[in-house]
Enzyme design. Structure first.
Site, PDB file in Angstrom:
ATOM      1  N   GLY A  29      48.815  28.536  39.392  1.00 39.57           N
ATOM      2  CA  GLY A  29      48.248  29.117  38.183  1.00 39.57           C
ATOM      3  C   GLY A  29      46.728  29.038  38.183  1.00 39.57           C
ATOM      4  N   ASN A  61      48.329  24.772  26.463  1.00 34.47           N
ATOM      5  CA  ASN A  61      49.136  23.701  27.036  1.00 34.47           C
ATOM      6  C   ASN A  61      49.071  22.404  26.233  1.00 34.47           C
ATOM      7  OD1 ASN A  61      46.488  24.334  28.329  1.00 34.47           O
ATOM      8  ND2 ASN A  61      46.705  22.268  29.155  1.00 34.47           N
ATOM      9  N   GLN A  96      51.821  28.691  30.543  1.00 33.17           N
ATOM     10  CA  GLN A  96      52.797  28.002  29.684  1.00 33.17           C
ATOM     11  C   GLN A  96      53.854  28.967  29.147  1.00 33.17           C
ATOM     12  OE1 GLN A  96      53.295  24.771  28.942  1.00 33.17           O
ATOM     13  NE2 GLN A  96      51.590  24.089  30.221  1.00 33.17           N
ATOM     14  N   ALA A 126      54.450  28.784  39.184  1.00 31.95           N
ATOM     15  CA  ALA A 126      55.909  28.603  39.213  1.00 31.95           C
ATOM     16  C   ALA A 126      56.383  27.219  38.767  1.00 31.95           C
ATOM     17  CB  ALA A 126      56.423  28.886  40.625  1.00 31.95           C
ATOM     18  N   HIS A 127      55.570  26.194  38.993  1.00 36.03           N
ATOM     19  CA  HIS A 127      56.100  24.844  38.713  1.00 36.03           C
ATOM     20  C   HIS A 127      56.227  24.537  37.229  1.00 36.03           C
ATOM     21  CE1 HIS A 127      52.478  22.378  37.600  1.00 36.03           C
ATOM     22  NE2 HIS A 127      51.842  23.371  38.200  1.00 36.03           N
ATOM     23  N   THR A 135      48.580  34.243  55.172  1.00 36.18           N
ATOM     24  CA  THR A 135      49.988  34.483  55.479  1.00 36.18           C
ATOM     25  C   THR A 135      50.797  34.024  54.276  1.00 36.18           C
ATOM     26  OG1 THR A 135      49.591  34.185  57.816  1.00 36.18           O
ATOM     27  CG2 THR A 135      51.875  33.905  57.054  1.00 36.18           C
ATOM     28  N   CYS A 149      45.780  17.102  33.249  1.00 35.07           N
ATOM     29  CA  CYS A 149      44.631  17.185  34.145  1.00 35.07           C
ATOM     30  C   CYS A 149      43.551  16.192  33.759  1.00 35.07           C
ATOM     31  CB  CYS A 149      44.062  18.598  34.117  1.00 35.07           C
ATOM     32  SG  CYS A 149      45.335  19.833  34.142  1.00 35.07           S
TER      33      CYS A 149
HETATM   34  C1  LIG Z   1      49.350  24.147  34.351  1.00 33.17           C
HETATM   35  C2  LIG Z   1      48.426  25.165  33.817  1.00 33.17           C
HETATM   36  C3  LIG Z   1      47.505  25.813  34.643  1.00 33.17           C
HETATM   37  C4  LIG Z   1      47.337  25.458  36.089  1.00 33.17           C
HETATM   38  O1  LIG Z   1      48.449  25.850  36.830  1.00 33.17           O
HETATM   39  P1  LIG Z   1      48.716  25.185  38.281  1.00 33.17           P
HETATM   40  O2  LIG Z   1      49.841  25.987  38.828  1.00 33.17           O
HETATM   41  O3  LIG Z   1      49.069  23.756  38.015  1.00 33.17           O
HETATM   42  O4  LIG Z   1      47.454  25.324  39.045  1.00 33.17           O
HETATM   43  C5  LIG Z   1      46.703  26.784  34.094  1.00 33.17           C
HETATM   44  N1  LIG Z   1      46.802  27.108  32.794  1.00 33.17           N
HETATM   45  C6  LIG Z   1      47.677  26.520  31.960  1.00 33.17           C
HETATM   46  C7  LIG Z   1      47.761  26.955  30.543  1.00 33.17           C
HETATM   47  C8  LIG Z   1      48.523  25.526  32.452  1.00 33.17           C
HETATM   48  O5  LIG Z   1      49.388  24.937  31.613  1.00 33.17           O
END
Ligand SMILES: *Cc1c(COP(=O)(O)O)cnc(C)c1O
Length: 384
Positions: A71, A154, A182, A203-204, A240, A328
């Site tokens: 993200g 978030n 989110q 994706a996570h 890649t 973070c």
């Molecule tokens: C987690 C998050 C991100 C960062 O995403 P990653 O895949 O962990 O780099 C960015 N924006 C928001 C709102 C998030 O919750």
């Protein structure tokens, strides 16, 4: 030592079906999608299938889906790519972001200002951390090139009226990006409804693997690649392709769309249980973010005169994984900038707690948590 996970806004476990979908691409189907031979062609077929599947869920064209590593990278590519393209084309200099963006947006925008001379302006938010479309409209100037507004925050869970904001941006011919990292976990996002030019996901946050994300880029949106090299991803992102993770993300997104209603029902019920219990049981507590217009799994609070980091550690000892503000900011003793920008004073803003349930969270675990939390808060308050 916690074993009840109530921090799904930080990350989610990989769903078993997602894991299964990815497996072959760590093994037999290992080719480079750019290779001409059969190994490559098999990989390319899977890559295109994943792209078509994501485009199908978004209601966009496959070529509008750019795979990235997360993200954060999607946010970086959107902001830096669009800003540099505007610079390249001799357009304006002015960038607008909200006061409650993720650091992936704020720090990128600040760097564009400091190193590249862009003119960055922050749009203030209301007391719920929401962005009023009028506040955006009022700040758009003839030299504005890009607006970036978070879809759902978030830290505090507040949802923003993205389609209203995107409509007014399009009327003024200004690009609009939204960080929907989110929201993508809960809502079947449709580009026709949101009407944005760019949208970031990772994706996570929706039961997919870590290390993969996507940026939707509307056809015709000028974008300069941030990562240069080969011509993968339509020349917008060299590397890649990480096929196993991309296949996993497509599966996870498809599952969000299939299971959205059911997930929403489960999480919303638990979220409301958490909110009403906490506010009822704990003195000097308040909900942060909007009471209704919020993520369906997201409960966030401020407790006066408490240290949020201490609270999270104490809850961990009791067996519950939550967070204070954003993941973070681990170990950062400063109060949340999001809460400060919403008008909370430092005495409240330092004592934040975020409880985010998941699709598989059990009510009995939530109920034990709700018994433990007031006791822990009381104990910590007595200590300080
Ligand atoms: C987690 C998050 C991100 C960062 O995403 P990653 O895949 O962990 O780099 C960015 N924006 C928001 C709102 C998030 O919750």
């Amino acid at each position: 030592m916690s074993d009840v996970y109530l921090d799904h806004a930080a990350t989610t476990p990989v769903d078993e079906k997602v894991l299964k979908a990815m497996q072959p691409y760590f093994g037999d189907i290992f080719g480079n999608p750019s290779s001409v031979h059969t190994f490559g062609q098999r990989a390319d077929a899977a890559l295109q299938k994943a792209r078509r599947s994501m485009a199908g869920t978004f209601g966009c064209q496959p070529k509008e889906v750019i795979f990235t590593s997360c993200g954060s990278e999607s946010d970086n590519l959107a902001l830096r790519g669009a800003a540099l393209a505007a610079r390249d084309q001799g357009k304006g200099n002015h960038i607008l972001i909200s006061g409650v963006e993720h650091h992936a947006v704020t720090h990128t925008a600040q760097q564009l200002e400091r190193l590249f001379g862009f003119d960055l302006e922050c749009i203030p938010v209301d007391r719920y951390g929401g962005v009023n479309p009028d506040s955006v409209a009022e700040r758009i100037r003839p030299d504005t090139i890009l607006v970036s507004i978070i879809h759902a925050n978030n830290e505090i869970g507040t949802l923003n009226p993205i389609s209203e904001i995107s409509t007014l941006c399009r009327e003024r011919d200004v690009l609009i990006h939204t960080d929907a990292v989110q929201g993508a976990a809960h809502f079947p996002l449709k580009m026709d409804d949101l009407k944005v030019d760019m949208l970031s996901i990772g994706a996570h946050k929706f039961y997919g693997p870590k290390g993969v994300g996507a940026l939707y880029v509307r056809e015709g949106t000028p974008l300069i690649p941030v990562q240069t090299g080969g011509s993968q991803e339509f020349g917008k992102r060299a590397a890649t392709e990480n096929l196993p993770l991309i296949v996993g993300m497509a599966k996870a997104l498809q599952m969000v769309h299939e299971e959205a209603d059911q997930r929403l029902k489960n999480t919303q019920k638990l979220r409301d249980r958490v909110i009403s219990n906490v506010l009822g049981a704990i003195p000097d507590s308040t909900l942060t973010g909007h009471p209704e217009r919020r993520l369906p799994n997201h409960a966030s609070f401020a407790f006066q005169g408490l240290d949020g980091n201490l609270l999270v550690s104490a809850l961990d000892v009791e067996g519950f994984a939550c967070s204070s503000g954003s993941a973070c900011k681990t170990g950062n003793p400063e109060p949340s900038s999001v809460l400060l920008s919403m008008g909370f004073d430092r005495g409240w803003a330092k004592g934040s707690l975020r409880v985010t349930v998941g699709k598989d969270t059990h009510q009995k675990d939530v109920d034990v948590f709700l018994d433990v939390l007031p006791v822990v808060v009381k104990r910590l308050r007595e200590l300080t």
